[in-house]
Design a protein around this motif. Structure first.
Motif, PDB file in Angstrom:
ATOM      1  N   PRO A  79      51.830  22.072  32.901  1.00 39.29           N
ATOM      2  CA  PRO A  79      50.593  21.298  32.760  1.00 39.29           C
ATOM      3  C   PRO A  79      50.269  20.910  31.324  1.00 39.29           C
ATOM      4  O   PRO A  79      49.799  19.798  31.077  1.00 39.29           O
ATOM      5  CB  PRO A  79      49.522  22.231  33.344  1.00 39.29           C
ATOM      6  N   LEU A  80      50.519  21.808  30.365  1.00 37.00           N
ATOM      7  CA  LEU A  80      50.194  21.468  28.978  1.00 37.00           C
ATOM      8  C   LEU A  80      51.157  20.417  28.442  1.00 37.00           C
ATOM      9  O   LEU A  80      50.733  19.426  27.829  1.00 37.00           O
ATOM     10  CB  LEU A  80      50.216  22.715  28.103  1.00 37.00           C
ATOM     11  N   VAL A 107      44.917  15.782  36.559  1.00 37.73           N
ATOM     12  CA  VAL A 107      46.283  16.144  36.931  1.00 37.73           C
ATOM     13  C   VAL A 107      46.691  17.436  36.232  1.00 37.73           C
ATOM     14  O   VAL A 107      47.359  18.303  36.812  1.00 37.73           O
ATOM     15  CB  VAL A 107      47.256  15.007  36.580  1.00 37.73           C
ATOM     16  N   VAL A 108      46.274  17.606  34.974  1.00 40.52           N
ATOM     17  CA  VAL A 108      46.568  18.843  34.243  1.00 40.52           C
ATOM     18  C   VAL A 108      45.920  20.033  34.949  1.00 40.52           C
ATOM     19  O   VAL A 108      46.528  21.102  35.089  1.00 40.52           O
ATOM     20  CB  VAL A 108      46.082  18.742  32.788  1.00 40.52           C
ATOM     21  N   ARG A 109      44.685  19.854  35.415  1.00 39.77           N
ATOM     22  CA  ARG A 109      44.007  20.941  36.139  1.00 39.77           C
ATOM     23  C   ARG A 109      44.776  21.312  37.403  1.00 39.77           C
ATOM     24  O   ARG A 109      44.908  22.497  37.736  1.00 39.77           O
ATOM     25  CB  ARG A 109      42.577  20.523  36.501  1.00 39.77           C
ATOM     26  N   MET A 110      45.264  20.316  38.123  1.00 40.16           N
ATOM     27  CA  MET A 110      46.045  20.605  39.327  1.00 40.16           C
ATOM     28  C   MET A 110      47.333  21.332  38.979  1.00 40.16           C
ATOM     29  O   MET A 110      47.766  22.251  39.687  1.00 40.16           O
ATOM     30  CB  MET A 110      46.338  19.302  40.089  1.00 40.16           C
ATOM     31  N   LEU A 169      48.095  17.916  22.629  1.00 44.63           N
ATOM     32  CA  LEU A 169      48.011  19.256  23.209  1.00 44.63           C
ATOM     33  C   LEU A 169      46.738  19.965  22.748  1.00 44.63           C
ATOM     34  O   LEU A 169      46.086  20.668  23.529  1.00 44.63           O
ATOM     35  CB  LEU A 169      49.226  20.089  22.824  1.00 44.63           C
ATOM     36  N   ALA A 170      46.374  19.788  21.484  1.00 47.81           N
ATOM     37  CA  ALA A 170      45.153  20.411  20.964  1.00 47.81           C
ATOM     38  C   ALA A 170      43.918  19.864  21.679  1.00 47.81           C
ATOM     39  O   ALA A 170      42.988  20.615  22.000  1.00 47.81           O
ATOM     40  CB  ALA A 170      45.046  20.178  19.466  1.00 47.81           C
ATOM     41  N   LEU A 199      40.300  22.146  28.165  1.00 48.66           N
ATOM     42  CA  LEU A 199      40.602  23.164  29.172  1.00 48.66           C
ATOM     43  C   LEU A 199      40.941  24.470  28.455  1.00 48.66           C
ATOM     44  O   LEU A 199      42.113  24.828  28.305  1.00 48.66           O
ATOM     45  CB  LEU A 199      41.774  22.715  30.054  1.00 48.66           C
ATOM     46  N   PRO A 200      39.943  25.211  28.013  1.00 49.74           N
ATOM     47  CA  PRO A 200      40.198  26.416  27.207  1.00 49.74           C
ATOM     48  C   PRO A 200      41.018  27.483  27.925  1.00 49.74           C
ATOM     49  O   PRO A 200      41.583  28.365  27.271  1.00 49.74           O
ATOM     50  CB  PRO A 200      38.782  26.931  26.894  1.00 49.74           C
ATOM     51  N   SER A 201      41.110  27.417  29.250  1.00 50.44           N
ATOM     52  CA  SER A 201      41.885  28.417  29.984  1.00 50.44           C
ATOM     53  C   SER A 201      43.388  28.211  29.838  1.00 50.44           C
ATOM     54  O   SER A 201      44.176  29.106  30.176  1.00 50.44           O
ATOM     55  CB  SER A 201      41.516  28.392  31.470  1.00 50.44           C
TER      56      SER A 201
END
Length: 258
Positions: free
Chosen positions: A56-57, A67-70, A115-116, A122-124
């Protein structure tokens, strides 16, 4: 959506999504029938060709936050899904290595900035870690003296897509799913009955009925290189030709363009 127990479901398409859905429904006690244009090897399915990286990252550089969350959710979900299968499927979560040549430093800075921004939103998600040459060699000894620096994206993963497709085909058989191989169907050609559910999982095979479907073009090569010892997915940054290498069991490597 809730499907009453012991109802009937018809699934069109036995690629990755069709097989996962058929197994999930059968595990919950439903009668499931599957139609697919190909055979058990999923010769025409995108999942057979894909590198099956769970990143995801890394992928946040080319896609949107939903999409990153998924993808982040999938990293936790895949081990749970694989644990329900009778046949083993290669899965690892050893992170991703990102590399670049000195002349592509500007692209690396752009990528690092993206990425930063993703991890800020999305801090997780684990943060990317900068690696010097010695740290890179400690992580991937085969890269010694080849790159002066890199990035490490912790906890990203991958699985063996072909093992997964085979394991899902086996699981459908164990669960009593009726599968009609080499039997293409459109929704109009199937009458599941008044109280049954119809799921269209044909992917691009559904384009004649769903004209807005669009495939994502990419080139992939599968290489048998038992002398190469990369142990985790590796990405090479380039402003025009970014590449990835995903190692699979048995000395196989999937090489493609992002």
């Amino acid at each position: 959506m809730t499907i009453e127990r012991n109802s009937t479901a018809v699934v069109l398409g036995a690629g990755l999504m069709g097989r996962l859905l058929a197994c999930a429904l059968a595990q919950r006690g439903h009668r499931v029938e599957v139609f697919d244009a190909g055979g058990p090897l999923a010769e025409n399915a995108a999942a057979r060709v894909a590198a099956a990286m769970l990143a995801p990252l890394a992928e946040s550089a080319v896609t949107e936050l939903p999409v990153v969350r998924m993808g982040q959710h999938a990293l936790a979900r895949w081990p749970e899904l694989l644990a329900t299968l009778d046949q083993p499927v290669f899965f690892q979560q050893s992170g991703t290595v990102v590399l670049w040549h000195r002349q592509d430093t500007a692209e690396a800075e752009r990528f690092s900035g993206q990425l930063a921004r993703t991890t800020a939103a999305l801090p997780s998600l684990p943060h990317a870690q900068r690696l010097n040459a010695a740290e890179l060699t400690a992580l991937e000894p085969a890269l010694e003296h080849r790159f002066a620096q890199g990035l490490y994206l912790p906890h990203e993963g991958q699985l063996d897509n072909r093992e997964l497709l085979a394991a899902l085909a086996h699981q459908m058989q164990l669960l009593g799913v009726t599968v009609r191989w080499n039997s293409p169907r459109t929704p109009a050609e199937v009458d599941p009955g008044p109280d049954a559910w119809l799921f269209d999982c044909r992917g691009l095979g559904a384009q004649p009925q769903w004209s807005t479907l669009r495939g994502v073009r990419g080139e992939v090569a599968r290489v048998h290189a038992p002398g190469v010892s990369l142990s985790r997915p590796t990405r090479l940054l380039h402003p025009r030709y970014p590449l990835y290498i995903a190692p699979k069991p048995g000395g196989m490597f999937v090489i493609g363009a992002t």
